[in-house]
Design an enzyme around this catalytic site. Structure first.
Site, PDB file in Angstrom:
ATOM      1  N   ASP A  53      38.767  47.463  35.353  1.00  0.00           N
ATOM      2  CA  ASP A  53      37.505  47.069  34.718  1.00  0.00           C
ATOM      3  C   ASP A  53      36.402  48.070  35.093  1.00  0.00           C
ATOM      4  OD1 ASP A  53      37.061  46.310  37.334  1.00  0.00           O
ATOM      5  OD2 ASP A  53      36.278  44.313  36.853  1.00  0.00           O
ATOM      6  N   SER A  54      36.763  49.080  35.915  1.00  0.00           N
ATOM      7  CA  SER A  54      35.866  50.227  36.127  1.00  0.00           C
ATOM      8  C   SER A  54      35.599  50.903  34.782  1.00  0.00           C
ATOM      9  CB  SER A  54      36.487  51.226  37.107  1.00  0.00           C
ATOM     10  OG  SER A  54      37.823  51.525  36.731  1.00  0.00           O
ATOM     11  N   LYS A 122      45.832  42.286  37.330  1.00  0.00           N
ATOM     12  CA  LYS A 122      45.210  42.344  38.666  1.00  0.00           C
ATOM     13  C   LYS A 122      44.017  41.392  38.693  1.00  0.00           C
ATOM     14  CE  LYS A 122      42.613  45.988  40.189  1.00  0.00           C
ATOM     15  NZ  LYS A 122      41.323  45.317  40.456  1.00  0.00           N
ATOM     16  N   GLU A 124      40.786  39.943  41.371  1.00  0.00           N
ATOM     17  CA  GLU A 124      40.054  40.174  42.618  1.00  0.00           C
ATOM     18  C   GLU A 124      39.922  38.865  43.393  1.00  0.00           C
ATOM     19  OE1 GLU A 124      36.260  42.056  41.999  1.00  0.00           O
ATOM     20  OE2 GLU A 124      37.133  43.730  40.883  1.00  0.00           O
ATOM     21  N   GLU A 191      40.308  47.640  49.046  1.00  0.00           N
ATOM     22  CA  GLU A 191      39.214  48.558  48.695  1.00  0.00           C
ATOM     23  C   GLU A 191      38.093  48.501  49.735  1.00  0.00           C
ATOM     24  OE1 GLU A 191      37.799  48.246  44.666  1.00  0.00           O
ATOM     25  OE2 GLU A 191      36.112  49.615  45.032  1.00  0.00           O
TER      26      GLU A 191
HETATM   27  O1  KIV Z   1      38.595  48.691  38.233  1.00  0.00           O
HETATM   28  C1  KIV Z   1      39.223  49.517  38.910  1.00  0.00           C
HETATM   29  O2  KIV Z   1      39.372  50.691  38.542  1.00  0.00           O
HETATM   30  C2  KIV Z   1      39.785  49.052  40.166  1.00  0.00           C
HETATM   31  C3  KIV Z   1      40.314  50.085  41.105  1.00  0.00           C
HETATM   32  C4  KIV Z   1      39.238  50.916  41.642  1.00  0.00           C
HETATM   33  C5  KIV Z   1      41.137  49.492  42.173  1.00  0.00           C
HETATM   34  O3  KIV Z   1      39.796  47.900  40.431  1.00  0.00           O
END
Ligand code: KIV
Length: 273
Positions: A53-54, A122, A124, A191
């Site tokens: 989500d980056s 994924k 969090e 992280e």
């Molecule tokens: O959103 C993302 O790119 C991430 C990674 C930095 C682990 O969660």
């Protein structure tokens, strides 16, 4: 300059990735948000492509990851899976797609697999997302955990700060990592934590830890592709290593093109019909 690794026959699965730790192999994870990047990273031997989500901050121009929606993520997950990589494609569940209820979490994880073609998702968090993780795993979707500096909790954390510095906090993180393993996660991202804690958590777990700003003791590493390629403008966190200066290369190429257009050097006779 290293040669691209020969394309792997067959696709990486979540059990393959989990098994790398038993075989003492380190896992290379990179983010990808589009078709060409997915192809290139895959050809280079990246084992896991994370559609993070980056996306929100590095591609869509938001200041945080909080505005990223399921629609945004699905759009980019589909672009990555269209590359048909050998790498495992992990779709990052965006803010509010799994926190409100277990039903939401299951339905949205299912959308990433059914509509997006992702191999895993994924989430969090630790204890508070454990019931959702357990349920998603139960319906057959592999889950990657994410602990430490979790950017979707940015407001509560008060900024992008290293986590797990105190003893109690460190113990809690290791406990939550163990809980995620018990819930069936095949790997967990760590992280923004001290290197010692990254190593300690890695020793405690049977599944691979994937570090980002968590030191060299993790079982694999992940970087945002725009950071490692040198496409990110301005300051980057200390844990980033730039393997290229694509921003400089692109800027020069655009400037060269503009100059050629203005001077009528482009197109040439060979580039014309
Ligand atoms: O959103 C993302 O790119 C991430 C990674 C930095 C682990 O969660």
């Amino acid at each position: 300059m290293s040669e691209p690794r020969a394309a792997r026959r067959g696709r990486w699965t979540a059990p393959d990735i989990a098994g790398m730790k038993r075989r003492g192999e380190l896992v290379a994870v990179a983010t990808a948000y589009d078709f060409p990047t997915a192809r290139l990273a895959d050809e280079a031997g990246v084992e896991v492509l994370l559609v993070g989500d980056s996306l929100g901050t590095v591609v869509l121009g938001y200041e945080t990851t909080l505005p990223v929606t399921m629609a945004d993520m699905l759009h980019h997950v589909k672009a990555v899976t269209r590359a048909r990589p050998s790498a495992l494609v992990v779709a990052d569940m965006p803010f509010l797609s799994y926190q409100a209820s277990i039903e939401d979490a299951v339905r949205n994880a299912g959308r990433f697999v059914q509509e997006g073609g992702a191999d895993a998702v994924k989430l969090e968090g630790g204890e508070r997302v454990a019931p959702a993780v357990r349920r998603i795993v139960e319906i057959g979707i592999p889950v990657m955990g994410h602990l430490g500096l979790t950017p979707q909790s940015l407001l509560a954390l008060g900024g992008y700060k290293v986590q797990g510095k105190g003893e109690a906090e460190a113990e809690r993180l290791v406990g939550e990592a163990r809980l995620l393993e018990q819930c069936g996660c095949f790997a967990v991202v760590l992280e923004g934590i001290p290197a010692r804690l990254g190593a300690a958590a890695s020793r405690e777990l049977g599944i691979p830890t994937i570090g980002i700003g968590a030191g060299p003791g993790c079982d694999g590493q992940v970087l945002v592709s725009h950071d490692l390629l040198g496409l990110t403008q301005g300051r980057v966190p200390r844990f980033v290593r730039r393997y290229a200066d694509l921003a400089g290369t692109m800027r020069d190429a655009f400037a060269h093109y503009v100059a050629d257009v203005k001077a009528r050097r482009f197109p040439s006779d060979e580039e014309s019909y």
